[in-house]
Design a protein around this motif. Structure first.
Motif, mmCIF file in Angstrom:
data_model
loop_
_atom_site.group_PDB
_atom_site.id
_atom_site.type_symbol
_atom_site.label_atom_id
_atom_site.label_comp_id
_atom_site.label_asym_id
_atom_site.label_seq_id
_atom_site.Cartn_x
_atom_site.Cartn_y
_atom_site.Cartn_z
ATOM 1 N N GLU A 77 17.544 -108.035 113.090
ATOM 2 C CA GLU A 77 18.487 -109.020 113.578
ATOM 3 C C GLU A 77 18.494 -110.259 112.684
ATOM 4 N N TYR A 78 17.305 -110.711 112.341
ATOM 5 C CA TYR A 78 17.198 -111.926 111.521
ATOM 6 C C TYR A 78 17.797 -111.675 110.146
ATOM 7 N N TYR A 79 17.409 -110.560 109.542
ATOM 8 C CA TYR A 79 17.819 -110.288 108.164
ATOM 9 C C TYR A 79 19.300 -109.932 108.052
ATOM 10 N N GLN A 80 19.713 -108.927 108.829
ATOM 11 C CA GLN A 80 21.077 -108.421 108.639
ATOM 12 C C GLN A 80 22.142 -109.420 109.079
ATOM 13 N N LEU A 81 21.823 -110.197 110.112
ATOM 14 C CA LEU A 81 22.842 -111.121 110.611
ATOM 15 C C LEU A 81 22.840 -112.469 109.913
ATOM 16 N N HIS A 82 21.707 -112.837 109.301
ATOM 17 C CA HIS A 82 21.611 -114.214 108.812
ATOM 18 C C HIS A 82 21.378 -114.386 107.317
ATOM 19 N N MET A 83 21.031 -113.294 106.634
ATOM 20 C CA MET A 83 20.662 -113.473 105.217
ATOM 21 C C MET A 83 21.527 -112.629 104.289
ATOM 22 N N PRO B 17 11.284 -103.996 102.492
ATOM 23 C CA PRO B 17 11.425 -103.295 103.780
ATOM 24 C C PRO B 17 10.346 -103.757 104.760
ATOM 25 N N PHE B 18 10.728 -103.882 106.021
ATOM 26 C CA PHE B 18 9.818 -104.411 107.035
ATOM 27 C C PHE B 18 8.530 -103.596 107.129
ATOM 28 N N SER B 19 8.662 -102.280 106.959
ATOM 29 C CA SER B 19 7.511 -101.390 107.158
ATOM 30 C C SER B 19 6.468 -101.503 106.042
ATOM 31 N N ASP B 20 6.815 -102.109 104.922
ATOM 32 C CA ASP B 20 5.872 -102.181 103.802
ATOM 33 C C ASP B 20 4.905 -103.354 103.967
ATOM 34 N N LEU B 21 3.990 -103.202 104.918
ATOM 35 C CA LEU B 21 3.028 -104.267 105.215
ATOM 36 C C LEU B 21 2.199 -104.663 104.010
ATOM 37 N N GLU B 22 1.820 -103.631 103.242
ATOM 38 C CA GLU B 22 0.895 -103.869 102.148
ATOM 39 C C GLU B 22 1.474 -104.816 101.099
ATOM 40 N N THR B 23 2.721 -104.556 100.692
ATOM 41 C CA THR B 23 3.345 -105.415 99.680
ATOM 42 C C THR B 23 3.530 -106.826 100.224
ATOM 43 N N LYS B 24 3.920 -106.922 101.507
ATOM 44 C CA LYS B 24 4.119 -108.250 102.110
ATOM 45 C C LYS B 24 2.802 -109.031 102.119
ATOM 46 N N LYS B 25 1.740 -108.335 102.493
ATOM 47 C CA LYS B 25 0.414 -108.965 102.527
ATOM 48 C C LYS B 25 -0.008 -109.419 101.137
ATOM 49 N N ALA B 26 0.205 -108.539 100.161
ATOM 50 C CA ALA B 26 -0.200 -108.843 98.787
ATOM 51 C C ALA B 26 0.544 -110.076 98.271
ATOM 52 N N LEU B 27 1.836 -110.177 98.606
ATOM 53 C CA LEU B 27 2.625 -111.333 98.140
ATOM 54 C C LEU B 27 2.144 -112.612 98.799
ATOM 55 N N ASN B 28 1.874 -112.535 100.109
ATOM 56 C CA ASN B 28 1.346 -113.697 100.824
ATOM 57 C C ASN B 28 0.060 -114.189 100.172
ATOM 58 N N LYS B 29 -0.791 -113.217 99.816
ATOM 59 C CA LYS B 29 -2.086 -113.566 99.247
ATOM 60 C C LYS B 29 -1.923 -114.121 97.835
ATOM 61 N N MET B 30 -1.112 -113.425 97.053
ATOM 62 C CA MET B 30 -0.951 -113.814 95.656
ATOM 63 C C MET B 30 -0.443 -115.250 95.518
ATOM 64 N N PHE B 31 0.466 -115.650 96.439
ATOM 65 C CA PHE B 31 1.048 -116.985 96.312
ATOM 66 C C PHE B 31 0.446 -117.995 97.293
ATOM 67 N N ASP B 32 -0.722 -117.625 97.893
ATOM 68 C CA ASP B 32 -1.415 -118.560 98.787
ATOM 69 C C ASP B 32 -0.491 -119.134 99.848
ATOM 70 N N VAL B 33 0.294 -118.301 100.506
ATOM 71 C CA VAL B 33 1.250 -118.825 101.481
ATOM 72 C C VAL B 33 0.488 -119.271 102.726
ATOM 73 N N LEU C 125 15.799 -103.845 99.747
ATOM 74 C CA LEU C 125 16.940 -103.657 100.657
ATOM 75 C C LEU C 125 18.000 -104.724 100.417
ATOM 76 N N SER C 126 19.243 -104.363 100.692
ATOM 77 C CA SER C 126 20.302 -105.368 100.794
ATOM 78 C C SER C 126 20.704 -105.414 102.268
ATOM 79 N N PRO C 127 21.387 -106.478 102.712
ATOM 80 C CA PRO C 127 21.697 -106.605 104.146
ATOM 81 C C PRO C 127 22.522 -105.439 104.683
ATOM 82 N N THR C 128 23.265 -104.752 103.809
ATOM 83 C CA THR C 128 24.059 -103.610 104.289
ATOM 84 C C THR C 128 23.216 -102.347 104.371
ATOM 85 N N GLY C 129 21.954 -102.435 103.927
ATOM 86 C CA GLY C 129 21.086 -101.270 103.972
ATOM 87 C C GLY C 129 21.033 -100.528 102.648
#
Ligand SMILES: [Zn+2]
Ligand SMILES: [Zn+2]
Length: 415
Positions: A103-109, A115-131, A36-40
């Motif tokens: 609100e956080y993304y579109q107004l500040h970044m 995309p927010f709904s893609d839990l799986e990719t977010k989880k995988a990235l967190n795991k892959m980089f030991d966040v 995504l880009s901030p404009t959608g």
């Protein structure tokens, strides 16, 4: 309470993870080949190949993330303007829900996002980089020897735009520059600028020349009126400052061998005046840019903070606050040799302390701990100040106090 210490890697923090790091495999899912880009708008992930990419793990509900996001936006825009489009950031959200994310993304970044709904990719990235905590900024290089840099947050705070392009070579260069700068350090270089060669004093002259301070032990006191911990620490520092001066007189030294200079982060002149008027020492003028320059130069992350400079103008210690808390006026002149003597003295004294103690501020029994033996840097739960070395600690709760802060429970005698 364990204190979070920000340790600065002096060795290069880049580690190699393999040769086949493809952004398409990192950021896409079975149903999605875009970000995504901030404009959608949907931006093809393949557009990122060949670029330096920062993966930014963050959430709107955490104040530390909000603070860092503001800085990162400035650095990002600066890098874009200076170096073109070879750099991109991808936001991986830990926000509670879609509204918070939007609100956080579109107004500040200004950068891209999973995309927010893609839990799986977010989880995988967190795991892959030991966040392990946020904010976290992982930086990826697009070259053959794909390398991953984990402490992007630290580097941005420390070097800002200068850190770009975040390569091994660049980071080595920055460390070298920093080392050289600290080796060249003198009181005049630190405190004067082209418009000013003095600091403020309360006496009738109003000004003291910086050249007259050369050869003294100088404390740089970073503080501000809005800072609550300063309200507790400043009066303590004032009392110890006066005791050090008295001691210098008693020992037939010049009381002017020691001085403190206030480096203010006050919001306005009125607050500055009020702070400075409560302090018996010197100050940099309120609007002077040196206040900010010194904060950056000494990498001050939290106030109050006390940096001690020796008579040669070199840094003696950045832990002045902690040394004042531990040793009070005895800490003077704060040198390594002095601290060693005091530590040995403390080790001697600790031999006479009971191994367990009941403290009236806590309902469990506390054990005596030391550095490397269950203890380490801590915030005293009794006086709220920093401590290190010997302490009494509740193993179960992490409750920890200075040995001098223990108030033994008074048992009612039946006699
Ligand atoms: Zn304490
Ligand atoms: Zn406890």
């Amino acid at each position: 309470m364990k204190q979070q210490l920000s340790l600065i890697n002096t060795t290069s923090p880049v580690k190699t993870v393999g040769n086949n790091l493809k952004y398409s495999s990192l950021f896409s899912s079975d149903h999605r080949d875009y970000l995504l880009s901030p404009t959608g708008a949907k931006i093809k992930i393949s557009d990122l190949e060949g670029k330096i990419v920062g993966i930014y793990f963050s959430a709107n509900w955490y104040p530390q993330c909000q603070t860092f996001t503001k800085l990162l936006v400035k650095v990002y825009e600066h890098i874009k303007a200076k170096y073109g489009s070879n750099f991109e950031i991808v936001f991986v959200s830990s926000d509670e829900d879609l509204n918070a994310f939007n609100e956080y993304y579109q107004l500040h970044m200004p950068w891209l996002a999973i995309p927010f709904s893609d839990l799986e990719t977010k989880k995988a990235l967190n795991k892959m980089f030991d966040v392990e905590g946020i904010p976290c900024l992982i930086i990826l290089q697009p070259n053959d020897n794909a390398s991953v840099l984990h402490d992007g947050v630290e580097l941005i705070y420390r070097y800002g735009v200068e850190a770009y392009p975040f390569s091994n070579e660049r980071l080595d260069e920055l460390l070298k520059q920093e080392k050289e700068k600290h080796e060249r350090q003198t009181l005049s270089i630190l405190l004067t600028n082209q418009d000013r060669d003095f600091v403020l004093t309360h006496s009738a002259s109003k000004q003291v020349s910086i050249s007259s301070l050369i050869g003294k032990t100088i404390g740089l006191y970073f503080s501000a009126q809005w800072c609550l911990p300063s309200h507790k620490f400043t009066p303590k520092l004032i009392s110890i400052y006066q005791k050090i001066k008295q001691k210098l007189i008693q020992q037939d030294f010049n009381e002017e061998n020691f001085e403190i200079i206030y480096v203010s982060s006050d919001h306005n002149e009125k607050e500055f005046e009020s702070s400075f008027n409560s302090m018996p020492w010197l100050a940099l003028p309120f609007r002077d840019p040196t206040n900010k320059d010194l904060t950056k130069y000494f990498d001050i992350r939290g106030i109050p903070s006390l940096i001690i400079l020796g008579p040669d103008g070199k840094t003696v210690t950045k832990n002045g606050r902690s040394l004042i808390n531990l040793y009070e006026e005895e800490a003077y002149p704060f040198t390594m040799a002095r601290v060693e003597t005091l530590e040995n003295q403390m080790d001697e004294d600790a031999k006479n302390l009971p191994s367990m103690e009941l403290h009236s501020g806590h309902h469990h029994e506390l054990s005596l701990v030391s550095q490397g033996n269950g203890g380490g840097p801590f915030i005293c739960c009794d006086c709220d100040e920093q401590g290190s070395g010997w302490a009494y600690q509740c193993i179960d709760c992490g409750y920890e106090v200075h040995t001098k802060c223990v108030r033994p429970v008074i048992r009612v005698s039946s006699a």
